[in-house]
Design an enzyme around this catalytic site. Structure first.
Site, short mmCIF file in Angstrom:
data_model
loop_
_atom_site.label_atom_id
_atom_site.label_comp_id
_atom_site.label_asym_id
_atom_site.label_seq_id
_atom_site.Cartn_x
_atom_site.Cartn_y
_atom_site.Cartn_z
N ASP A 16 0.86 -1.18 0.00
CA ASP A 16 0.00 0.00 0.00
C ASP A 16 0.90 1.24 0.00
O ASP A 16 1.64 1.46 0.95
CB ASP A 16 -0.89 -0.04 1.26
CG ASP A 16 -1.80 1.17 1.36
OD1 ASP A 16 -1.92 1.87 0.36
OD2 ASP A 16 -2.35 1.43 2.44
N THR B 233 -3.25 6.02 -3.87
CA THR B 233 -2.09 6.68 -3.25
C THR B 233 -0.81 6.39 -4.03
O THR B 233 0.04 7.26 -4.14
CB THR B 233 -1.91 6.20 -1.79
OG1 THR B 233 -2.01 4.78 -1.76
CG2 THR B 233 -2.97 6.77 -0.89
N THR B 234 -0.70 5.18 -4.57
CA THR B 234 0.50 4.84 -5.35
C THR B 234 0.47 5.60 -6.67
O THR B 234 1.47 6.18 -7.09
CB THR B 234 0.54 3.31 -5.62
OG1 THR B 234 0.25 2.65 -4.41
CG2 THR B 234 1.89 2.88 -6.12
N ASP C 119 -9.07 1.03 2.11
CA ASP C 119 -9.15 1.42 0.70
C ASP C 119 -10.51 1.04 0.11
O ASP C 119 -11.12 1.82 -0.62
CB ASP C 119 -8.04 0.72 -0.12
CG ASP C 119 -6.68 1.33 0.16
OD1 ASP C 119 -6.64 2.31 0.92
OD2 ASP C 119 -5.68 0.84 -0.37
#
Length: 549
Positions: free
Chosen positions: A63, A96-97, A395
């Site tokens: 994550d 987020t990545t 998520d």
């Protein structure tokens, strides 16, 4: 052992400050380094990172946000990149990545523009223009979704957690996330909804048992036991009273000292204490609750009175838990039992029960009628696995929440990014002058997402990307793009149509990640000077004066 340290110094070896081109170069390098760290964490074939925290514990995760939170960096630009993933996580809970990789790539593409001696202000102007057009393209490729259709929602949440550790139990996790978000959804009138999963959907992790035993309770669970052994441990349809005051003798405000000379005075003081506690308990008993929950302490004497009237008490409950109980049972939190009225009692809870799981006692308040708060009970083999499941569930709930707010979907698997890249490339031809180059740079940077997906699946990026670009360039008779839903199958690294493959993502996530990435790139490009502030030790003289002028 210490957390992984990615050291990027803000100063050159000579110690002089960095300004102009040097500072911009340094910022871009730092941003690229951060992006490269988590580039391998994108897609279903993502690799895990093992992080050692300063306490000696380990975190295993892919994550992006969890990784960047643990990493320690020295460079200010790198720090601001890490803030991006936090913003993305707070706002939409997913992507987020993506946002870090995009921002890193946009900055990397800005470097050749700077070398062409295009002024940063012109580059920023072009980037802003590209962002406006990109958001229009996302709107064009998006499709509406029915949020009451369970299958469509499953498909969507599955896309979010299919790349994560819990993908084996994706059906179960989708179920948990969807049920939790639907439970805490509150209509606040005029078509608006309040969905506060942070405060009202608490995740409780209990090691032991099977992952399949995880569930969303229709109520609240606390890690608490009753205060007195004779109190009831199971009550059906309890009347619940919530307090945030102690059921103890209220001592003098300003550290009162009492000197006693006669024995009768001592008895009198004890009697006053007793009377005060009795008055509090009588006020409670008059409302006939079955269960009293307070955030503060309960004295032995108060317990005695409550047990006599068959009332169960829980003490020192966290404020956040008390708020959740209030939402689930319909009770109002009261500041003092003396001011409580019958309408403050909660009656929506169907069952109060204390069970022992492992070595600890847990209080369950379940079977609530229309609870607006819930607890998600996670079971699993070990603490590390439970922590990872919790991150993934966060998520999934974020995705469900975003779709409830903005029920529009974009094709996943890099299809939306590719559509934006091709669309911007097409529009770049109409832009005059030097701004065309940085505008094109954003289009090229967008391709980094499908490219990384192909790389992570072990395929050849050049061949597959060319094929994907060709698909997106196809236009119908009316000149409209018809291949905009084609993306990358993250497992095999081949081109697939996302409409048939079934990977969709919420439009809110896509919009937020592109906005955040472009705006942060603009911010870092505006920096033309990095100066280390003078530390307090260097400032000499009596009152900080007397240093250099």
């Amino acid at each position: 052992m210490q957390a992984p340290v990615v050291v990027m110094n803000t100063q050159t070896p000579g110690g002089e400050r960095q300004f102009g081109r040097k500072a911009q170069l340094s910022n871009i390098t730092a941003a690229k380094t951060v992006a490269d760290i988590i580039r391998s964490c994108l897609g279903p074939k993502a690799m895990l990172k093992m992080l050692l925290d300063p306490m000696g514990g380990i975190v295993l995760t892919n994550d992006g946000h969890a990784i960047l939170r643990e990493i320690e960096v020295a460079h200010p630009a790198a720090k601001s990149m890490i803030e991006l993933s936090r913003t993305q996580d707070e706002e939409v809970g997913d992507g987020t990545t993506t946002v870090i990789i995009l921002a890193g790539e946009i900055l990397a593409q800005a470097l050749p523009q700077l070398e062409r001696n295009i002024h940063p202000v012109v580059i920023i102007q072009a980037f802003k223009q590209a962002l406006t057009d990109a958001l229009k393209i996302i709107d064009e490729v998006s499709v509406p979704v029915d949020i009451d259709d369970d299958d469509a929602m499953y498909q969507l949440i599955k896309a979010s957690i299919g790349t994560k550790f819990v993908s084996r139990w994706s059906k179960l996790m989708c179920n948990l996330a969807l049920k939790a978000v639907r439970t805490v959804t509150l209509d606040v009138g005029s078509g608006k909804k309040e969905i506060d999963i942070k405060r009202y959907a608490r995740v409780e992790k209990i090691p032991g048992g099977e992952i399949e035993e995880s569930q969303v309770l229709d109520g609240v669970m606390l890690n608490k036991d009753i205060t007195h052994p004779k109190m009831r441990r199971r009550i059906e349809n309890p009347r619940v009273m919530l307090l945030d005051c102690p059921l103890e003798y209220k001592k003098g405000e300003s550290q009162t000292n009492i000197e006693i000379s006669k024995e009768e005075d001592w008895n009198k003081i004890l009697q006053i204490e007793e009377e005060q506690v009795k008055a509090l308990c009588d006020a409670i008993i008059a409302l006939k609750p079955d269960l009293v929950i307070t955030e503060k302490g309960v004295s032995d004497l108060a317990q005695h009175y409550l047990v006599k009237h068959n009332i169960t008490a829980l003490r020192r409950v966290r404020k956040t838990d008390n708020n959740r109980i209030a939402r689930a049972t319909g009770a109002t939190i009261v500041n003092s039992p003396l001011t409580a009225v019958a309408s403050d009692i909660g009656t929506q809870c169907g069952l109060f029960e204390i069970s022992k799981i492992g070595d600890e006692y847990f209080t369950f308040m379940t079977q609530c009628k229309d609870p607006k708060a819930c607890t998600i009970l996670l079971r699993g083999p070990s603490k590390d696995i439970l922590n990872e499941i919790e991150r993934n569930l966060h998520d999934a709930m974020g995705v469900a929440r975003n779709v409830m707010w903005n029920p529009k979907l974009c094709p996943g698997g890099g299809a939306t990014e590719m559509a934006v890249a091709v669309g911007l490339e097409r529009r770049a031809k109409q832009i005059e002058g030097v701004m065309q180059w940085p505008y094109r740079a954003v289009a090229e940077a967008m391709e980094v997402i499908p490219r990384t997906l192909i790389q992570n699946s072990g395929n050849s990026p050049i061949r597959v990307l060319t094929e994907l670009r060709a698909k997106h360039a196809e236009t119908g008779e009316d000149g409209e793009s018809i291949g905009s839903s084609w993306g990358i199958d993250g497992d095999s690294g081949k081109c697939v149509d996302m409409r048939t493959y079934g990977v969709w993502e919420p439009m809110a996530v896509k919009e937020q990640s592109i906005k955040t990435a472009v705006e942060s790139a603009c911010l870092l490009l505006r920096v033309d000077d990095i100066v280390a502030a003078k530390s307090a030790k260097q400032v000499s003289g009596p009152i900080g004066g007397g240093g250099e002028e």
